[in-house]
Design a protein around this motif. Structure first.
Motif: not given
Length: 477
Positions: A72-89
């Motif tokens: 569950s330590g993945i959530w910190f950086v995964s949310m950064i990745g989600l934000g970049i995908i939201l920005l891109g799409t």
């Protein structure tokens, strides 16, 4: 640390300085300096964007969370990745057509001119605090590995970043970021993860020996996951250092696809960091400070020479984020404050000179704050909270609600900032609720002020409608 590892790290620093000098030869105009001439292809854009979003906090922080909470330590950086995908799409196509330099410039176009100044101040403080955090991280690593004092380590690490950033602006940052992206990728995915798994006798053995709580994807807690979403997923959408990278793409297609790929890369990076942390949980079960998980694991499992390369990859992550943040803060101040209020009709040479001077001063402030404070993680949370709580709603309404009036955006940002700060004061600096309070206040302010104070002539329109549509709507109003 052996002499060979020290030589590798110092050699790497020298390569970055040389790359910065090469990049400086390309900065001929102010747009070259701030946006690399809007001319980056897919690989360079992807590398630069990935390098800036995955800083030292992503590398060190994810391995720490993996040690403490497992997968569950993945959530910190995964949310950064989600934000970049939201920005891109969702946002990039709309943003790219505007040909602006900063998020504040866009808000100033949509709302009243004071909005540009207010949002520039908020965003500049945020980017400065990110740079401070990265300088502290560099200082800590150099201090531990090379044995220099913490002050000297911060001066050296911060000074190198400041040097190449001043020289060539975004072109120097771009050249160095490509190097840093390659070193990060090799160091984490091709060295640290395989050797960590080898140390615990494979993935199967790791999964069988970990406590069940470390295999729960929500073990870190739903509230913490939601806080990461508010801070980082939404924060990425309104971050100037990220926007500035988006503006460097040669086309909107490259910007969109590269952002999606960078988001996917972030998910993989999150998994890799968590695996390293989980392996460390077995290899180093009595670790006193989980913050040192990555460094201690590297010192334990890596041979001489390889150790220097991997630790250089951590410095890469820190330096790429620090340089991007310094340039973003400098661009906000130069473009949205100096150019608007102090430099009337400046030439390109004057703008470049002003940008370099501003970058130098911002860099000195960042290094000074780093030496003085030495721990700004809480301050970074505050900066993200203000950014998400105060800027996100006005930005979204810019594109998706045409009836927002010029005054409503300004007052929404002002009121939201006050509400967020008040919430942090009363509920604590790490509380999640103040972000929600700020967003709610911003939404109520922008809608209420627009509906109750607007005259028909103030009805505005999204940026992607053409002038004939605008004129027709004004006539109908």
């Amino acid at each position: 640390m052996q002499a060979l590892d020290t030589v590798i790290i110092l050699l790497y620093f020298s390569v970055l300085i040389g790359a910065g000098i090469i990049g400086s030869t390309k900065a001929k105009t102010s747009e070259d300096y701030t946006l690399a001439g809007r001319n980056l292809g897919m690989f360079m854009y992807l590398g630069c964007l990935s390098a800036v979003i995955l800083g030292g906090a992503a590398t060190i922080g994810t391995s720490k969370l993996g040690y403490q909470f497992g997968i569950s330590g993945i959530w910190f950086v995964s949310m950064i990745g989600l934000g970049i995908i939201l920005l891109g799409t969702i946002f990039i196509k709309r943003i790219d057509s505007l040909k602006v330099t900063t998020i504040s410039e866009l808000l100033g176009k949509r709302y009243k001119s004071e909005t540009r100044l207010l949002s520039a101040i908020v965003a500049a403080i945020y980017t400065l605090m990110i740079a401070v955090t990265q300088v502290i991280g560099m200082g800590t690593i150099i201090n531990v590995l090379l044995g220099w004092s913490i002050t000297t380590s911060m001066l050296v690490g911060g000074g190198i970043v400041l040097f190449y950033t001043i020289l060539g602006g975004m072109w120097s940052v771009t050249v160095t970021d490509i190097i840093q992206f390659v070193v990060m990728t090799v160091g984490i995915f091709f060295i640290m993860v395989p050797m960590s798994l080898s140390k615990v006798d494979g993935l199967g053995n790791l999964l069988s020996k970990l406590p069940q709580s470390h295999l729960d994807f929500t073990g870190i807690g739903y509230q913490q996951i939601f806080q990461y979403f508010l801070l980082f997923a939404l924060g990425m959408v309104v971050s100037q250092d990220i926007w500035q990278r988006v503006f460097t793409a040669k086309s909107s297609k490259i910007a969109r696809n590269g952002s999606i790929f960078a988001g996917v890369y972030s998910f993989a990076y999150a998994i890799a960091g968590s695996i390293i942390g989980m392996c460390a949980f077995l290899v180093l079960p009595s670790l006193d400070n989980p913050q040192n998980t990555f460094a201690e694991m590297a010192l334990t499992i890596l041979p001489t020479g390889i150790l220097g390369l991997v630790l250089a990859s951590v410095c890469s992550a820190l330096m790429s984020t620090a340089s991007g943040s310094l340039l973003a803060s400098s661009t906000l101040i130069t473009n949205d404050i100096l150019k608007q209020y102090f430099l009337k009709n400046p030439s390109d040479k004057q703008l470049i000179r002003a940008s370099r001077i501003t970058t130098f001063l911002i860099g000195l402030i960042a290094i000074t704050f780093s030496i003085w404070i030495q721990d700004v993680l809480v301050a970074l949370d505050v900066a993200y909270a203000i950014l998400s709580g105060a800027i996100f709603i006005p930005l979204v309404m810019t594109f998706f609600w045409k009836r927002a009036t010029p005054s409503s955006g300004f007052y929404a940002i002002l009121i939201s900032t006050i509400v967020v700060l008040a919430g942090l004061f009363f509920e604590g600096l790490t509380a999640t609720n103040p972000i929600l309070y700020g967003m709610s206040a911003g939404l109520i302010s922008i809608v209420g002020i627009s509906l109750f104070t607007a005259s028909p002539s103030e009805f505005d329109t999204p940026f992607d409608e053409d002038e004939e549509d605008v004129e027709e709507e004004r006539k109908q109003a």
